[in-house]
Scaffold this motif. Structure first.
Motif, PDB file in Angstrom:
ATOM      1  N   ILE A  90       0.979  -1.197  -0.009  1.00  0.00           N
ATOM      2  CA  ILE A  90      -0.152   0.063   0.051  1.00  0.00           C
ATOM      3  C   ILE A  90       0.779   1.189  -0.178  1.00  0.00           C
ATOM      4  O   ILE A  90       1.846   1.444   0.795  1.00  0.00           O
ATOM      5  N   ARG A 142      -3.489  12.632  -0.899  1.00  0.00           N
ATOM      6  CA  ARG A 142      -4.979  12.969  -1.548  1.00  0.00           C
ATOM      7  C   ARG A 142      -5.903  11.962  -0.916  1.00  0.00           C
ATOM      8  O   ARG A 142      -7.300  11.913  -1.221  1.00  0.00           O
ATOM      9  N   VAL A 143      -5.174  10.621  -0.385  1.00  0.00           N
ATOM     10  CA  VAL A 143      -6.244   9.549   0.085  1.00  0.00           C
ATOM     11  C   VAL A 143      -6.001   9.230   1.439  1.00  0.00           C
ATOM     12  O   VAL A 143      -4.652   9.114   1.692  1.00  0.00           O
ATOM     13  N   GLN A 144      -6.959   9.075   2.315  1.00  0.00           N
ATOM     14  CA  GLN A 144      -6.849   8.839   3.620  1.00  0.00           C
ATOM     15  C   GLN A 144      -7.186   7.405   3.883  1.00  0.00           C
ATOM     16  O   GLN A 144      -8.209   6.975   3.458  1.00  0.00           O
ATOM     17  N   ILE A 145      -6.223   6.348   4.207  1.00  0.00           N
ATOM     18  CA  ILE A 145      -6.366   4.758   4.304  1.00  0.00           C
ATOM     19  C   ILE A 145      -7.015   4.677   5.860  1.00  0.00           C
ATOM     20  O   ILE A 145      -6.406   4.928   6.898  1.00  0.00           O
ATOM     21  N   LEU A 180       1.209   5.228   0.220  1.00  0.00           N
ATOM     22  CA  LEU A 180       0.450   6.346   0.854  1.00  0.00           C
ATOM     23  C   LEU A 180       0.329   7.581  -0.102  1.00  0.00           C
ATOM     24  O   LEU A 180       1.357   7.727  -0.682  1.00  0.00           O
ATOM     25  N   ASP A 181      -0.682   8.062  -0.262  1.00  0.00           N
ATOM     26  CA  ASP A 181      -0.904   9.259  -1.180  1.00  0.00           C
ATOM     27  C   ASP A 181      -1.446  10.382  -0.146  1.00  0.00           C
ATOM     28  O   ASP A 181      -2.671  10.371   0.260  1.00  0.00           O
ATOM     29  N   GLN A 238      -2.274   3.963   8.912  1.00  0.00           N
ATOM     30  CA  GLN A 238      -2.448   5.451   8.825  1.00  0.00           C
ATOM     31  C   GLN A 238      -3.717   5.799   9.708  1.00  0.00           C
ATOM     32  O   GLN A 238      -3.723   6.639  10.638  1.00  0.00           O
ATOM     33  N   TYR A 239      -4.808   5.283   9.729  1.00  0.00           N
ATOM     34  CA  TYR A 239      -6.147   5.550  10.562  1.00  0.00           C
ATOM     35  C   TYR A 239      -6.666   4.387  10.876  1.00  0.00           C
ATOM     36  O   TYR A 239      -6.644   3.299  10.349  1.00  0.00           O
TER      37      TYR A 239
END
Length: 81
Positions: A8, A13-16, A10-11, A43-44
């Motif tokens: 995965i 613009r995206v929250q995972i 991380l970007d 991340q979350y």
């Protein structure tokens, strides 16, 4: 259920949200959370509770908000289904 989780990317613009699913005894749910969420930082964090299935068979119960928020790390997203 997530395969290749190490891939995965991380970007900004995206929250995972890694959403812990499963029903049953709170002890099993806590153990699964510890094994899959606490062990592998994400991340979350999320946690799911089931109105119908988490309280069967007795004496199992739907985890209280206090029990869920006592998890480490504290879930940022909690879903009731």
């Amino acid at each position: 259920m997530v395969t290749n989780y190490k891939n995965i990317k991380l970007d900004p613009r995206v929250q995972i949200v890694m959403h812990m699913d499963g029903w049953g005894d709170p002890i099993l749910k806590k153990d699964s959370y510890k094994a899959y969420i606490q062990k592998e930082p994400v991340q979350y964090t999320g946690f799911k509770l089931f109105y119908e299935y988490d309280n069967r068979p007795a004496p199992h119960h739907i985890m209280t908000p206090t029990e869920v928020l006592a998890l480490t790390p504290k879930p940022m997203y909690i879903q009731y289904q």
